[in-house]
Design a protein around this motif. Structure first.
Motif, PDB file in Angstrom:
ATOM      1  N   ARG A  33     -20.331  15.611  -9.036  1.00 15.24           N
ATOM      2  CA  ARG A  33     -20.341  16.926  -8.398  1.00 15.24           C
ATOM      3  C   ARG A  33     -19.110  17.083  -7.507  1.00 15.24           C
ATOM      4  NH1 ARG A  33     -25.128  17.496  -4.763  1.00 15.24           N
ATOM      5  NH2 ARG A  33     -26.240  17.398  -6.715  1.00 15.24           N
ATOM      6  N   GLN A  37     -16.092  19.780  -8.011  1.00 14.24           N
ATOM      7  CA  GLN A  37     -15.796  20.769  -6.985  1.00 14.24           C
ATOM      8  C   GLN A  37     -14.346  20.683  -6.533  1.00 14.24           C
ATOM      9  OE1 GLN A  37     -18.876  19.919  -4.126  1.00 14.24           O
ATOM     10  NE2 GLN A  37     -20.137  21.593  -4.872  1.00 14.24           N
ATOM     11  N   THR A 107     -33.308  24.103  -5.371  1.00 16.26           N
ATOM     12  CA  THR A 107     -31.869  24.006  -5.154  1.00 16.26           C
ATOM     13  C   THR A 107     -31.186  24.773  -6.277  1.00 16.26           C
ATOM     14  OG1 THR A 107     -32.147  21.817  -4.185  1.00 16.26           O
ATOM     15  CG2 THR A 107     -29.930  22.404  -4.907  1.00 16.26           C
ATOM     16  N   ALA A 109     -27.710  25.372  -8.549  1.00 20.18           N
ATOM     17  CA  ALA A 109     -26.432  24.843  -9.024  1.00 20.18           C
ATOM     18  C   ALA A 109     -25.707  25.988  -9.729  1.00 20.18           C
ATOM     19  CB  ALA A 109     -26.660  23.682  -9.986  1.00 20.18           C
ATOM     20  N   CYS A 128     -25.463  27.311  -2.801  1.00 14.98           N
ATOM     21  CA  CYS A 128     -25.643  26.290  -3.828  1.00 14.98           C
ATOM     22  C   CYS A 128     -25.676  24.875  -3.247  1.00 14.98           C
ATOM     23  CB  CYS A 128     -24.529  26.406  -4.857  1.00 14.98           C
ATOM     24  SG  CYS A 128     -22.941  26.707  -4.120  1.00 14.98           S
ATOM     25  N   PHE A 129     -26.368  24.005  -3.936  1.00 13.01           N
ATOM     26  CA  PHE A 129     -26.521  22.593  -3.602  1.00 13.01           C
ATOM     27  C   PHE A 129     -27.174  22.362  -2.242  1.00 13.01           C
ATOM     28  CE2 PHE A 129     -22.840  22.361  -6.593  1.00 13.01           C
ATOM     29  CZ  PHE A 129     -23.570  21.853  -7.644  1.00 13.01           C
ATOM     30  N   SER A 173     -36.609  20.991  -6.419  1.00 11.89           N
ATOM     31  CA  SER A 173     -36.062  19.833  -5.733  1.00 11.89           C
ATOM     32  C   SER A 173     -37.210  18.929  -5.332  1.00 11.89           C
ATOM     33  CB  SER A 173     -35.134  20.227  -4.587  1.00 11.89           C
ATOM     34  OG  SER A 173     -35.694  21.197  -3.758  1.00 11.89           O
TER      35      SER A 173
END
Length: 190
Positions: A33, A37, A107, A109, A128-129, A173
């Motif tokens: 991730r 990013q 959560t 994404a 997000c996240f 989650s």
């Protein structure tokens, strides 16, 4: 002092390998991730600290797509699309409604299509996240502040991109019994 036998050395090596592989398995998702990013790889959007200093006359159409995986919720974008100038800061809002009688822990994404636009589609503010708790019947509004970096217009690979789709997926989650509520799942594509 006795030297360890070949079996003892093999057992120690095997134990260390298993521990190392287990650690790598837990670290793989956060590291991937982070890599995505930072680089924009695989259509992953970058986080930015500030908006660009310049805006181009060229515009791009930003489409918003919403998905839900295994949760009893409605998730939608308030606008299906926005047209922004390259370098201009845009703001989009998303609504999430818990349609169940229990709190949902979820959560979100995201990614962008086409993937070659990933390094240039950047967010200043995003939900997000981050784990979200949505109470029974509650509707929450989430903002996303974004821009398309001016460098996209001069990059050989991404030059000519006229449309970008920003896609979000909410997934369970912690603390939610996905199996018992899968039949109640409701999603809205935007």
């Amino acid at each position: 002092m006795k030297r360890p036998t070949a079996n003892a050395v093999a057992a120690i090596v095997c134990t260390l390998v298993v521990m190392g592989m287990t650690g790598a398995a837990f670290a793989a998702v956060p590291l991937y991730r982070l890599f995505c990013q930072v680089t924009g790889f695989d259509g992953t959007v970058k986080r930015a600290d500030k908006a660009p200093d310049r805006q181009l006359d060229q515009t791009v159409l930003i489409r918003f797509d919403t998905n839900v995986r295994g949760l009893p919720m409605i998730f939608r974008a308030e606008q299906i699309s926005q047209r922004v100038r390259i370098g201009e800061t845009g703001m989009a809002f998303f609504d999430v409604t818990n349609t169940s009688d229990q709190p949902i822990h979820a959560t979100a994404a995201y990614n962008v299509v086409p993937e070659r636009a990933g390094p240039y589609f950047q967010k200043l503010q995003c939900f997000c996240f981050e784990g979200q708790t949505i109470q029974p019947g509650q509707t929450m509004k989430f903002p996303v502040q974004y821009f398309v970096a001016p460098e996209m217009a001069t990059d050989r690979e991404s030059r000519g991109v006229e449309e970008i789709t920003l896609s979000y997926t909410f997934y369970p989650s912690r603390g939610f019994d996905q199996a018992s509520n899968a039949a109640q799942t409701t999603g809205a594509a935007g």
